[in-house]
Design a protein around this motif. Structure first.
Motif, PDB file in Angstrom:
ATOM      1  N   GLY A 156     -29.946 -11.371 -49.483  1.00 21.08           N
ATOM      2  CA  GLY A 156     -30.182 -10.332 -48.752  1.00 21.08           C
ATOM      3  C   GLY A 156     -29.268  -9.046 -49.008  1.00 21.08           C
ATOM      4  O   GLY A 156     -28.183  -9.137 -49.501  1.00 21.08           O
ATOM      5  N   ALA A 157     -29.748  -7.900 -48.805  1.00 16.86           N
ATOM      6  CA  ALA A 157     -29.083  -6.678 -49.123  1.00 16.86           C
ATOM      7  C   ALA A 157     -27.824  -6.556 -48.348  1.00 16.86           C
ATOM      8  O   ALA A 157     -26.808  -5.994 -48.892  1.00 16.86           O
ATOM      9  N   HIS A 158     -27.476  -7.046 -47.166  1.00 19.33           N
ATOM     10  CA  HIS A 158     -26.504  -6.923 -46.313  1.00 19.33           C
ATOM     11  C   HIS A 158     -25.468  -8.075 -47.097  1.00 19.33           C
ATOM     12  O   HIS A 158     -24.181  -7.721 -46.891  1.00 19.33           O
ATOM     13  N   GLU A 159     -25.620  -9.080 -47.857  1.00 24.12           N
ATOM     14  CA  GLU A 159     -24.863  -9.773 -48.425  1.00 24.12           C
ATOM     15  C   GLU A 159     -24.176  -8.926 -49.526  1.00 24.12           C
ATOM     16  O   GLU A 159     -23.055  -9.159 -49.957  1.00 24.12           O
TER      17      GLU A 159
ATOM     18  N   ARG B 143     -20.844   8.616 -43.653  1.00 20.87           N
ATOM     19  CA  ARG B 143     -20.110   9.409 -44.543  1.00 20.87           C
ATOM     20  C   ARG B 143     -18.529   8.815 -44.542  1.00 20.87           C
ATOM     21  O   ARG B 143     -17.942   9.113 -43.425  1.00 20.87           O
ATOM     22  N   CYS B 144     -17.882   8.343 -45.810  1.00 22.05           N
ATOM     23  CA  CYS B 144     -16.673   7.969 -45.392  1.00 22.05           C
ATOM     24  C   CYS B 144     -15.982   8.219 -46.840  1.00 22.05           C
ATOM     25  O   CYS B 144     -15.525   9.265 -46.798  1.00 22.05           O
ATOM     26  N   MET B 145     -15.837   7.260 -47.803  1.00 23.84           N
ATOM     27  CA  MET B 145     -14.963   7.479 -48.936  1.00 23.84           C
ATOM     28  C   MET B 145     -15.386   8.835 -49.705  1.00 23.84           C
ATOM     29  O   MET B 145     -16.440   8.988 -49.902  1.00 23.84           O
ATOM     30  N   ARG B 146     -14.283   9.514 -50.058  1.00 28.56           N
ATOM     31  CA  ARG B 146     -14.648  10.946 -50.697  1.00 28.56           C
ATOM     32  C   ARG B 146     -15.461  11.780 -50.051  1.00 28.56           C
ATOM     33  O   ARG B 146     -16.317  12.460 -50.728  1.00 28.56           O
ATOM     34  N   ARG B 147     -15.711  11.504 -48.891  1.00 26.15           N
ATOM     35  CA  ARG B 147     -16.566  12.200 -47.998  1.00 26.15           C
ATOM     36  C   ARG B 147     -18.276  12.217 -48.542  1.00 26.15           C
ATOM     37  O   ARG B 147     -19.116  13.209 -48.825  1.00 26.15           O
ATOM     38  N   THR B 148     -18.382  11.007 -49.035  1.00 29.44           N
ATOM     39  CA  THR B 148     -19.583  10.528 -49.712  1.00 29.44           C
ATOM     40  C   THR B 148     -20.509   9.610 -48.931  1.00 29.44           C
ATOM     41  O   THR B 148     -19.799   8.863 -47.924  1.00 29.44           O
ATOM     42  N   MET B 149     -21.905   9.611 -48.846  1.00 26.79           N
ATOM     43  CA  MET B 149     -22.622   8.827 -47.943  1.00 26.79           C
ATOM     44  C   MET B 149     -22.642   7.495 -48.506  1.00 26.79           C
ATOM     45  O   MET B 149     -22.873   6.986 -49.669  1.00 26.79           O
ATOM     46  N   PHE B 150     -22.462   6.492 -47.677  1.00 27.78           N
ATOM     47  CA  PHE B 150     -22.351   5.023 -48.001  1.00 27.78           C
ATOM     48  C   PHE B 150     -23.205   4.301 -47.088  1.00 27.78           C
ATOM     49  O   PHE B 150     -23.228   4.707 -45.830  1.00 27.78           O
ATOM     50  N   VAL B 151     -23.739   3.144 -47.442  1.00 33.81           N
ATOM     51  CA  VAL B 151     -24.273   2.177 -46.267  1.00 33.81           C
ATOM     52  C   VAL B 151     -23.338   1.069 -46.562  1.00 33.81           C
ATOM     53  O   VAL B 151     -23.119   0.397 -47.497  1.00 33.81           O
ATOM     54  N   VAL B 152     -22.709   0.782 -45.165  1.00 34.77           N
ATOM     55  CA  VAL B 152     -21.662  -0.306 -45.286  1.00 34.77           C
ATOM     56  C   VAL B 152     -22.009  -1.411 -43.982  1.00 34.77           C
ATOM     57  O   VAL B 152     -22.989  -0.974 -43.445  1.00 34.77           O
ATOM     58  N   PRO B 153     -21.386  -2.512 -44.364  1.00 40.79           N
ATOM     59  CA  PRO B 153     -21.726  -3.745 -43.179  1.00 40.79           C
ATOM     60  C   PRO B 153     -21.418  -3.227 -41.899  1.00 40.79           C
ATOM     61  O   PRO B 153     -20.387  -2.381 -41.812  1.00 40.79           O
TER      62      PRO B 153
END
Length: 397
Positions: free
Chosen positions: A30-33, A83-93
């Motif tokens: 899965g993508a979440h993994e 929006r987190c690390m270095r003000r960059t958009m991420f998809v995180v768990p």
């Protein structure tokens, strides 16, 4: 004189292959993994999330990744887009999102002030005008449930006003006030990006109301994020951690110390690794594997110092002027080339390093996997790089 454990570049690559799921034996369902293994997936370019996940999954499909992103098990999304690390958009768990956000939190009061100053200078908005637009936007979104920026601008006329950004520069452009207002609302945690309007490659996201994530004490959150980073990306230098997180050097050193990390010796100097991971680095290397990663993939963007998996001479071909990497071809934990998609769907590639017949055969197999995943979809990276541009129009194959 105390001698630090020496970690060679080869050992680092062997660990990278396992921890970043870069070999068929390491793939997951899965993508979440995948997001769990990498802490998060870069989401500035909508397609990157899908392609990063697919490269590391056993039997990926766009629909399966979409469901995990926007529905999750039992209707609860397993991933958060922030929006987190270095003000960059991420998809995180989802379970990591509160700590990640607290560890990298921007000063929302300052962001709001900067936004109001920007709108005042460009459009003459005062505090009352901004506050009214903000409240009207939240009301419109609550009424609709989910909406694109364009739909919200239909409901809130102030959002349609246009301002010039980067005036006088070669890249000067115009944008709606909606971009600034929605950006601040998202940073404050009042709204979140939802499923886009269109295909999985679309950047026209819908917005939905959101409850702010639980606050985690900053020092605790930074220590947690540093530990997750060293678990996934270690061994790494303090400079790597600082660059990846966007912290200053003092906060970086405090966070690393709080993890109890072991100092080790790397080619570029002192590095850090979690004590429980030292034993793994003594194990034999896994079967090598090939993988095609998209532009902005979290693996090539995971370190400040990259010479141990990327030849410095290849940097100019693979990165744009702002330091964004394009699509890459990997073998045995090392970047060996690049790939791009033609308008007709064909995956074109070029190897900058000849890793041998076995590697070439494995790369061809991965091209087949990617072609099947994309089917009729066409992907153009948001950030174009010199070699990707040449390959996309019929350069070396």
């Amino acid at each position: 004189m105390t001698h630090l454990p020496r970690i060679t570049a080869g050992r680092r690559r062997a660990r990278l292959v396992r921890r970043h799921l870069l070999t068929p034996a390491a793939r997951v369902d899965g993508a979440h993994e995948v997001a769990d293994a990498l802490i998060g997936l870069h989401a500035t370019d909508a397609a990157t999330v899908f392609l990063s996940a697919a490269a590391r999954m056993r039997a990926p499909t766009p629909d399966a990744i979409d469901r995990i992103l926007y529905e999750g098990p039992k209707g609860v999304p397993a991933l958060e887009r922030v929006r987190c690390m270095r003000r960059t958009m991420f998809v995180v768990p989802a379970h990591l999102a509160p700590a990640v956000l607290s560890a990298t939190a921007q000063n929302t009061d300052r962001l709001r002030t900067e936004a109001m100053d920007k709108l005042n200078q460009a459009l003459g908005w005062d505090h009352r005008h901004y506050t009214t637009a903000r409240q009207d936007t939240l009301s419109a979104l609550a009424s609709r449930g989910a909406a694109t920026a364009a739909q919200l601008a239909d409901d809130v006329p102030a959002l349609r006003e246009q301002l010039v950004v980067f005036p006088g520069k070669s890249y000067e452009s115009r944008q709606r006030a909606s971009s600034t207002v929605l950006g601040v609302l998202a940073a404050e945690g009042h709204i979140r990006r939802a499923r886009p309007a269109g295909s999985w490659t679309s950047a026209q996201f819908r917005w939905t109301p959101a409850q702010p994530l639980p606050a985690v004490p900053v020092a605790e959150a930074r220590a947690a994020l540093a530990r997750h980073y060293l678990e996934a990306f270690g061994p790494a230098t303090a400079d790597d951690v600082k660059w990846w997180t966007g912290w200053n050097l003092t906060d970086t050193r405090k966070a690393i110390a709080a993890t109890g990390a072991q100092a080790v010796e790397l080619d570029e100097g002192a590095g850090y690794l979690l004590p429980e991971d030292l034993e793994e680095l003594q194990e034999s290397q896994d079967e090598p594997g090939a993988v095609l990663l998209p532009g902005l993939d979290p693996t090539p963007m995971g370190w400040r110092h990259r010479h141990w998996y990327l030849e410095p001479a290849h940097t100019a071909a693979l990165f744009d002027r702002n330091g964004n990497i394009g699509p890459t071809v990997w073998w045995d934990g090392r970047v060996i080339g690049a790939w791009a998609q033609h308008a007709d769907g064909h995956i074109n590639h070029h190897l900058l390093t000849d890793a041998g017949a076995t590697a070439r055969a494995a790369v061809d197999e991965e091209i087949g996997r990617l072609t099947a995943f994309l089917s009729t979809t066409r992907v153009t990276p948001a950030y174009r790089t010199p070699l990707e541009r040449r390959l996309a129009v019929g350069g070396p194959d």
